[in-house]
Scaffold this active site. Structure first.
Site, mmCIF file in Angstrom:
data_model
loop_
_atom_site.group_PDB
_atom_site.id
_atom_site.type_symbol
_atom_site.label_atom_id
_atom_site.label_comp_id
_atom_site.label_asym_id
_atom_site.label_seq_id
_atom_site.Cartn_x
_atom_site.Cartn_y
_atom_site.Cartn_z
ATOM 1 N N GLY A 172 53.011 35.150 33.275
ATOM 2 C CA GLY A 172 51.617 35.564 33.108
ATOM 3 C C GLY A 172 51.462 36.611 32.027
ATOM 4 C CG ASN B 41 48.263 34.180 29.622
ATOM 5 O OD1 ASN B 41 49.066 34.182 30.562
ATOM 6 N ND2 ASN B 41 47.026 33.745 29.754
ATOM 7 N N GLY C 169 45.853 40.560 30.924
ATOM 8 C CA GLY C 169 45.887 41.770 31.732
ATOM 9 C C GLY C 169 47.164 42.581 31.628
ATOM 10 N N GLY D 252 50.125 41.649 32.042
ATOM 11 C CA GLY D 252 51.176 40.924 31.355
ATOM 12 C C GLY D 252 51.240 41.253 29.882
ATOM 13 C CB SER E 167 48.735 44.058 45.462
ATOM 14 O OG SER E 167 47.497 44.672 45.763
ATOM 15 C CE1 TYR F 8 46.501 39.045 45.112
ATOM 16 C CE2 TYR F 8 45.621 41.024 46.167
ATOM 17 C CZ TYR F 8 46.280 40.414 45.106
ATOM 18 O OH TYR F 8 46.718 41.180 44.043
#
Length: 315
Positions: free
Chosen positions: A31, A33, A35, A37, A161, A187
């Site tokens: 990931g 690409n 935020g 990342g 998280s 989540y």
């Protein structure tokens, strides 16, 4: 020894990587690409690492690589396609990566989905735990032999998280086929699974050259929140309002990526494999996130379900 107290809420990824020499090392960021990342890739490349940026869209990944080069980042960035919600894609990626690369020295499991409507991966896993946990678990297992073969210090960093605090693992119904689905409950379960995975992985890797860590990056307004605010103009308006009202407690992506970088490069963590980090410091997660019996049970169930999915891929 814990990381320097100078690293805190305000620390950025570029600050966290200062003093680290990653020349000759390869980092892989899932990931990469978007935020966090992007900032993770930027910091690792700035420190001299060759970075493999994975993205579901090669075009999106290439745009980021070009953007970072335009900003003066000199480290080599290679873009490769990877969809963690598709085990065939994970397998194809791993085969292509290992045909040309070793390691990686640093494996940053950064990609994820958050609070999305109920849906399922191509392999029938609930989308959030399927992407955030199962996809990363499969990727790690396929790359781990090459990481061990490096015979030099290597690390696996799992971006979890604080939402793990509202999660619970239902080992009999990980995919919400029988219980009522809630986006945040799913989540939370996936983020709790991330920490338990990192802890069990660290235990399994005792005595090897590979260490594992998990972390909470902070509350950041990134594209990951797209399902929280909704789509269209209304979603855009709410997201921007949250950015303004929440400014004092929202981190920038550069600040959010700092803890990932700390976990990847801090020499003070070498003897602390398995710990959970927040604001670039070691923190204690919930009691559920320290349950090693559940960690072992989840590991076993994940292996079982991945083996069943693999049979379907090859049949």
């Amino acid at each position: 020894m814990a990381p320097s107290k100078k690293l805190n809420w305000h620390t950025t990824a570029l600050h966290a990587v200062q003093g680290a020499n990653l020349a000759g090392k390869t980092s892989l960021v899932t990931g990469g690409n978007s935020g966090l990342g992007v900032e993770t890739v930027k910091a690792l490349a700035t420190a001299g690492s060759r970075v493999v940026l994975t993205s579901r869209s090669v075009e999106a990944g290439n745009k980021v690589a070009e953007q970072l080069r335009a900003e003066g980042v000199k480290g080599q960035i290679k873009v490769m396609q990877l969809d963690l919600a598709d085990l065939a894609s994970v397998k194809k990626f791993s085969k292509a990566y290992l045909a040309e690369e070793r390691g990686p020295d640093l494996l940053i499991l950064n990609a994820g989905v958050m609070a999305c409507p109920q849906s399922y991966t191509k392999d029938g896993f609930e989308m959030q735990i399927g992407t955030n946990h199962f996809g990363h678990f499969a990727l790690t297992q396929q790359l781990l032999p090459s990481m061990k073969a490096l015979r030099r210090p290597a690390r696996i960093v799992v971006v979890s998280s604080r939402a793990h605090e509202m999660g619970s693992i239902d080992i009999q119904d990980l995919h919400y086929r029988h219980r009522r689905y809630t986006a945040w409950g799913a989540y939370g379960q996936s983020k709790l699974a991330n920490i338990l995975f990192a802890k069990q992985l660290a235990k399994n890797l005792e005595g090897t050259n590979v260490k594992a860590f998990s972390l909470h990056p902070g509350v950041i307004n990134t594209p990951l929140t797209r399902h929280v605010y909704g789509t269209g103009f209304a979603g855009w308006a709410v997201q921007n309002l949250v950015s303004i009202v929440g400014y004092p407690w929202l981190k920038s992506p550069a600040q959010g990526a700092a803890t990932s970088i700390t976990a990847a490069v801090s020499p003070d963590l070498e003897s602390h494999s398995g710990v959970y980090l927040h604001d670039s410091q070691i923190k204690v997660p919930t009691k559920a996130a320290q349950d090693m019996d559940m960690a072992a049970e989840l590991w076993k169930e994940t292996e079982r379900e991945l083996a069943e999915a693999e049979k379907k891929l090859t049949s």
